[in-house]
Design an enzyme around this catalytic site. Structure first.
Site, short mmCIF file in Angstrom:
data_model
loop_
_atom_site.label_atom_id
_atom_site.label_comp_id
_atom_site.label_asym_id
_atom_site.label_seq_id
_atom_site.Cartn_x
_atom_site.Cartn_y
_atom_site.Cartn_z
CB SER A 45 -1.12 -0.02 1.27
OG SER A 45 -0.32 -0.01 2.38
CG ASP A 89 2.36 -6.62 1.57
OD1 ASP A 89 1.82 -7.96 1.82
OD2 ASP A 89 1.49 -5.71 1.36
CD GLU A 188 -7.85 -5.49 1.57
OE1 GLU A 188 -8.32 -4.13 1.00
OE2 GLU A 188 -6.90 -5.91 1.27
#
Length: 275
Positions: A45, A89, A188
């Site tokens: 992100s 990530d 999510e």
């Protein structure tokens, strides 16, 4: 001593909530560490939050490594006695092409940063094969299903699991990720009831984001919680209006500066007192 992946499972077994916050540099990592997060995720992100991209896709492995090292330095300098688990990530196309490339990418994360685990998205057969290879190579893996931002051009940012068929598929994916060795699972933007079923049926921790309150823990993008981003997901309202508060404080500072005299002018000399 920092937390280890197995410690999250111990928290689930003890019925203790698990908190995961994102970080992207030393400052943000020190902040979330001092706040008491159980795990710090250097999430892709940061492509949007920090680098200004419109999706997570452009961020590279080298950029993720750079930010993960910075976050590790911030955690090391924080005053929190128990260091959180640091997870990084794996960015788009660093693990999808082949198990060999995935091992090389994840291996760089563990060799070149303080991270103790990686997170990757999806549960397709090819992804499961990659995770199996990573886990057998000694690399802890956190899974991620539901809305997977690296698949934005295929699924958008819509909530997932809205039909019986898609819910059953998500259950199969979650079980497959547990069976292949993931130590935890991010779910999510799925229905809360479905997330609750996964929490009850899986032995690994289920960490929700936009998935209701029935999970073992929650993960959030720290910039969203602090109100620093211009656009935020509907399931992550800001705790404070950090962007507005910061801009206003800086405006007050700028307005309070003593501006120099205009070019070509000189301040008047003080008057000479008469004797």
């Amino acid at each position: 001593m920092p937390l280890r992946p197995a410690d999250l499972a111990s928290r689930k077994q003890a019925g203790l909530p698990i908190s995961v916050l994102t970080a992207w540099d030393a400052l943000s990592a020190a902040l979330v560490t001092e706040a008491g997060a159980d795990a710090v995720l250097v999430g892709d992100s940061l492509a949007m939050v920090v680098l200004g991209h419109s999706t997570t896709l452009p961020v590279t492995l080298d950029e993720m490594l750079h930010h993960c090292r910075a976050a590790g330095r911030g955690m090391a300098g924080a005053t929190q006695a128990q260091q959180p688990l640091l997870i990084c990530d794996l960015p788009f196309l660093s693990y999808q092409c082949s198990p060999d490339e995935a091992v090389a990418a994840a291996g760089r994360v563990l060799k070149e940063t303080p991270a103790a685990a990686v997170k990757l998205e999806g549960a397709e057969p090819e992804t499961l094969a990659v995770i199996d290879r990573l886990v057998r190579s000694g690399i802890p893996v956190m899974g991620h299903v539901g809305l997977t931002p690296q698949s934005v051009h295929q699924m958008g940012y819509r909530r997932q699991g809205n039909t019986v068929a898609s819910q059953e598929a998500l259950k199969r994916q979650a079980l497959a990720l547990q069976d292949v060795g993931c130590f935890a699972l991010v779910v999510e933007h799925i229905p809360a009831a479905l997330a609750g079923e996964l929490q009850q049926s899986l032995t690994i921790p289920v960490i929700g984001i936009g998935a209701g309150d029935l999970c073992d823990g929650q993960v959030r993008v720290t910039a969203d919680l602090l109100g620093l981003t211009s656009r935020q997901p509907p399931f992550s309202p800001p705790l404070i209006q950090g962007r507005a508060l910061g801009a206003e404080a800086l405006r007050r500072w700028i307005a309070g500066l003593d501006h120099p005299a205009a070019p070509g002018t000189r301040p008047a000399a003080p008057a000479t007192p008469h004797c």
